[in-house]
Scaffold this motif. Structure first.
Motif, PDB file in Angstrom:
ATOM      1  N   ARG A 119       0.832  -1.206   0.000  1.00  0.00           N
ATOM      2  CA  ARG A 119       0.000   0.000   0.000  1.00  0.00           C
ATOM      3  C   ARG A 119       0.867   1.256   0.000  1.00  0.00           C
ATOM      4  N   LEU A 120       0.256   2.349  -0.448  1.00  0.00           N
ATOM      5  CA  LEU A 120       0.910   3.650  -0.508  1.00  0.00           C
ATOM      6  C   LEU A 120      -0.097   4.684  -0.026  1.00  0.00           C
ATOM      7  N   ASP A 121       0.195   5.321   1.107  1.00  0.00           N
ATOM      8  CA  ASP A 121      -0.710   6.331   1.657  1.00  0.00           C
ATOM      9  C   ASP A 121       0.092   7.255   2.568  1.00  0.00           C
ATOM     10  N   LEU A 122      -0.590   8.189   3.234  1.00  0.00           N
ATOM     11  CA  LEU A 122       0.100   9.158   4.069  1.00  0.00           C
ATOM     12  C   LEU A 122       0.845   8.508   5.223  1.00  0.00           C
ATOM     13  N   SER A 123       0.306   7.398   5.740  1.00  0.00           N
ATOM     14  CA  SER A 123       0.973   6.714   6.841  1.00  0.00           C
ATOM     15  C   SER A 123       2.121   5.836   6.351  1.00  0.00           C
ATOM     16  N   ASN A 124       2.138   5.556   5.055  1.00  0.00           N
ATOM     17  CA  ASN A 124       3.193   4.727   4.459  1.00  0.00           C
ATOM     18  C   ASN A 124       3.574   5.337   3.112  1.00  0.00           C
ATOM     19  N   PRO A 125       4.359   6.438   3.139  1.00  0.00           N
ATOM     20  CA  PRO A 125       4.608   7.213   1.909  1.00  0.00           C
ATOM     21  C   PRO A 125       5.665   6.626   0.984  1.00  0.00           C
ATOM     22  N   PHE A 126       6.245   5.480   1.355  1.00  0.00           N
ATOM     23  CA  PHE A 126       7.207   4.787   0.493  1.00  0.00           C
ATOM     24  C   PHE A 126       6.639   3.425   0.131  1.00  0.00           C
ATOM     25  N   VAL A 127       6.959   2.947  -1.058  1.00  0.00           N
ATOM     26  CA  VAL A 127       6.567   1.582  -1.409  1.00  0.00           C
ATOM     27  C   VAL A 127       7.570   0.988  -2.381  1.00  0.00           C
ATOM     28  N   ASP A 128       7.876  -0.298  -2.182  1.00  0.00           N
ATOM     29  CA  ASP A 128       8.670  -1.088  -3.123  1.00  0.00           C
ATOM     30  C   ASP A 128       7.795  -2.238  -3.582  1.00  0.00           C
ATOM     31  N   ALA A 129       7.802  -2.521  -4.871  1.00  0.00           N
ATOM     32  CA  ALA A 129       6.992  -3.619  -5.394  1.00  0.00           C
ATOM     33  C   ALA A 129       7.627  -4.148  -6.669  1.00  0.00           C
ATOM     34  N   THR A 130       7.221  -5.344  -7.051  1.00  0.00           N
ATOM     35  CA  THR A 130       7.673  -5.956  -8.298  1.00  0.00           C
ATOM     36  C   THR A 130       6.527  -5.972  -9.288  1.00  0.00           C
ATOM     37  N   LEU A 131       6.774  -5.493 -10.498  1.00  0.00           N
ATOM     38  CA  LEU A 131       5.759  -5.514 -11.545  1.00  0.00           C
ATOM     39  C   LEU A 131       5.685  -6.895 -12.174  1.00  0.00           C
ATOM     40  N   THR A 132       4.645  -7.111 -12.966  1.00  0.00           N
ATOM     41  CA  THR A 132       4.428  -8.438 -13.549  1.00  0.00           C
ATOM     42  C   THR A 132       5.560  -8.874 -14.473  1.00  0.00           C
ATOM     43  N   ASP A 133       6.297  -7.916 -15.046  1.00  0.00           N
ATOM     44  CA  ASP A 133       7.401  -8.266 -15.946  1.00  0.00           C
ATOM     45  C   ASP A 133       8.729  -8.414 -15.213  1.00  0.00           C
ATOM     46  N   GLY A 134       8.705  -8.296 -13.874  1.00  0.00           N
ATOM     47  CA  GLY A 134       9.922  -8.423 -13.088  1.00  0.00           C
ATOM     48  C   GLY A 134      10.587  -7.105 -12.759  1.00  0.00           C
ATOM     49  N   SER A 135      10.101  -5.999 -13.310  1.00  0.00           N
ATOM     50  CA  SER A 135      10.671  -4.685 -13.006  1.00  0.00           C
ATOM     51  C   SER A 135      10.407  -4.318 -11.548  1.00  0.00           C
ATOM     52  N   ARG A 136      11.304  -3.522 -10.991  1.00  0.00           N
ATOM     53  CA  ARG A 136      11.159  -3.097  -9.592  1.00  0.00           C
ATOM     54  C   ARG A 136      10.628  -1.675  -9.532  1.00  0.00           C
ATOM     55  N   LEU A 137       9.578  -1.492  -8.750  1.00  0.00           N
ATOM     56  CA  LEU A 137       8.925  -0.187  -8.605  1.00  0.00           C
ATOM     57  C   LEU A 137       9.234   0.397  -7.235  1.00  0.00           C
ATOM     58  N   HIS A 138       9.582   1.684  -7.215  1.00  0.00           N
ATOM     59  CA  HIS A 138       9.739   2.417  -5.953  1.00  0.00           C
ATOM     60  C   HIS A 138       9.028   3.754  -6.109  1.00  0.00           C
ATOM     61  N   VAL A 139       8.190   4.089  -5.139  1.00  0.00           N
ATOM     62  CA  VAL A 139       7.414   5.336  -5.195  1.00  0.00           C
ATOM     63  C   VAL A 139       7.518   6.054  -3.858  1.00  0.00           C
ATOM     64  N   VAL A 140       7.667   7.390  -3.922  1.00  0.00           N
ATOM     65  CA  VAL A 140       7.641   8.243  -2.737  1.00  0.00           C
ATOM     66  C   VAL A 140       6.649   9.368  -3.016  1.00  0.00           C
ATOM     67  N   ILE A 141       5.818   9.683  -2.023  1.00  0.00           N
ATOM     68  CA  ILE A 141       4.789  10.703  -2.224  1.00  0.00           C
ATOM     69  C   ILE A 141       4.950  11.838  -1.212  1.00  0.00           C
ATOM     70  N   PRO A 142       4.320  13.008  -1.480  1.00  0.00           N
ATOM     71  CA  PRO A 142       4.345  14.104  -0.510  1.00  0.00           C
ATOM     72  C   PRO A 142       3.643  13.664   0.787  1.00  0.00           C
ATOM     73  N   ASP A 143       3.999  14.180   1.940  1.00  0.00           N
ATOM     74  CA  ASP A 143       4.876  15.314   2.119  1.00  0.00           C
ATOM     75  C   ASP A 143       6.332  14.948   2.326  1.00  0.00           C
ATOM     76  N   VAL A 144       6.683  13.686   2.070  1.00  0.00           N
ATOM     77  CA  VAL A 144       8.099  13.316   2.102  1.00  0.00           C
ATOM     78  C   VAL A 144       8.817  13.976   0.938  1.00  0.00           C
ATOM     79  N   THR A 145       8.190  13.947  -0.258  1.00  0.00           N
ATOM     80  CA  THR A 145       8.705  14.741  -1.373  1.00  0.00           C
ATOM     81  C   THR A 145       8.083  16.125  -1.297  1.00  0.00           C
ATOM     82  N   ALA A 146       8.707  17.086  -1.952  1.00  0.00           N
ATOM     83  CA  ALA A 146       8.270  18.473  -1.815  1.00  0.00           C
ATOM     84  C   ALA A 146       6.896  18.728  -2.427  1.00  0.00           C
ATOM     85  N   ARG A 147       6.639  18.103  -3.602  1.00  0.00           N
ATOM     86  CA  ARG A 147       5.391  18.433  -4.304  1.00  0.00           C
ATOM     87  C   ARG A 147       4.802  17.269  -5.068  1.00  0.00           C
TER      88      ARG A 147
END
Length: 385
Positions: A119-147
């Motif tokens: 999951r990705l939400d305000l309480s958990n603003p970072f996420v690592d996951a694997t896509l169906t093709d094996g690619s690695r996904l990393h996402v960071v959302i505000p307010d950890v990032t500026a905008r």
């Protein structure tokens, strides 16, 4: 993608939503609904073909990012903002002309995470996951990032599956490849070190592929990246805690569980923290294994391996860890990425042994890079006290 593409995609989604109430939506239905929508419009055949692909990507794929994901020359994609989208080709970054909307970025991320149980939400603003093709996904959302939402997709572009493949690609020299093959077959414990994008995962995959076919390999990772070519393989990855803060599964837990699964080898995708202690204890008990670690050189990797276990708690002492590293680790293979050319090379291979005093580590050069070739070194060493 233009406004027309988005309008058609919205109409198609609405029609699919209506149909899904009475029947199951399958890929053939998606294609048919897109065709029906396009034939209602005054378009040439060429325009219809172009729109069909872009609309299909918006509805069923990953929208504007789909062509980048399908491009075999692209190794990584990252979004600093909807209008600042970069890719890496051959180890070098370049800014694309692609521009997305804020809602498109969020929609694509939600689709990428849909089947990951992460999951990705305000309480958990970072996420690592694997896509169906094996690619690695990393996402960071505000307010950890500026905008903006910041997205990294590291594609699993596996151009080598064996050490021989690395020789063919000039990443490794044949003599060094033969030495590593014999070392793996003999059950030596190997650490792969290097910086980001230096090729650590690919090299680790190739090393695992040299494991004898009768052995059982257990891999543990934060998210799935390794895909070794072995017959008897079990792969495990970590899990986030749920909304109640329960159910988390850490790398430390996975290493301990792996030891109960009759392993011939235990592979840790990457050690970054206290799990280094569990790995060292497992390797020091006679179980062969491998792992990767971020470091600027093979010797820096050795020093880091002697520091990370201290994160496990106050009862772990440095005078216990240092001789344990010396006894547990046989080889460190270091990968280097040339930032100017984008080329990747194995730049050094060292062996480890307890120092004469017993409380330090002797690091001996086995192969070193000279004039762009890995040269076998004369016997010699350097003590890391």
């Amino acid at each position: 993608m233009g406004q027309v593409d988005r309008e058609i995609a919205t109409s198609v989604r609405n029609e699919l939503l209506r149909r899904s109430q009475s029947t199951r939506v399958e890929s053939q239905m998606v294609t048919q609904v897109i065709d029906d929508e396009l034939y209602r419009r005054d378009l040439t055949n060429e325009e219809r073909l172009q729109l069909h692909k872009s609309v299909h990507d918006l509805v069923s794929g990953l929208g504007a990012l789909q062509p980048l994901l399908q491009d075999p020359s692209i190794e990584e994609i990252w979004l600093n903002s909807p209008s600042r989208i970069f890719v890496a080709r051959g180890g070098r970054s370049e800014l694309t002309t692609l521009v997305m909307t804020v809602s498109e970025v969020r929609d694509i991320v939600e689709r990428m995470l849909a089947g990951s149980n992460r999951r990705l939400d305000l309480s958990n603003p970072f996420v690592d996951a694997t896509l169906t093709d094996g690619s690695r996904l990393h996402v960071v959302i505000p307010d950890v990032t500026a905008r903006h939402w910041c997205v990294n997709i590291r594609k699993h572009v596996l151009r080598a599956t064996t050490l021989s493949d690395l020789v063919d690609q000039s990443v490794l020299d044949s003599a060094a490849a033969d030495y590593l093959t014999l070392s793996v077959e003999a059950g030596k414990n190997v650490i792969v070190s290097g910086g980001t994008q230096a090729g650590k995962t690919t090299l680790l995959n190739c090393l695992i592929s040299a494991v004898p076919p009768y052995e059982r390999v257990i891999t543990v990772e934060e998210v799935f990246e390794l895909s070794p070519q072995v017959a008897d393989l079990v792969s495990m990855q970590t899990r986030q805690a749920n909304l109640e803060g329960e159910g988390e599964i850490t790398l430390r837990r996975l290493i301990k569980e792996a030891l109960r699964m009759r392993p011939s080898r235990v592979i840790v995708g990457e050690v970054r923290g206290a799990e280094a202690l569990d790995l060292l204890i497992a390797l020091n008990s006679g179980l062969p294994g491998m792992a990767s670690i971020h470091a600027n050189s093979a010797r820096e990797a050795v020093k880091k391996l002697a520091i990370l276990p201290l994160l496990a708690g106050e009862n772990v002492r440095h005078d216990f860890i240092t001789p344990t590293v010396a006894a547990a680790i046989d080889l460190v293979v270091h990968c280097h990425l040339d930032a100017k050319t984008g080329s990747r090379r194995v730049s050094e291979i060292v062996s480890l042994a307890p120092s004469g005093s017993g409380d330090g580590i002797d690091v001996v050069d086995i192969f070193t890079l000279k004039n762009d070739r890995l040269i076998a070194s004369a016997a010699g060493g350097e003590s890391d006290e």
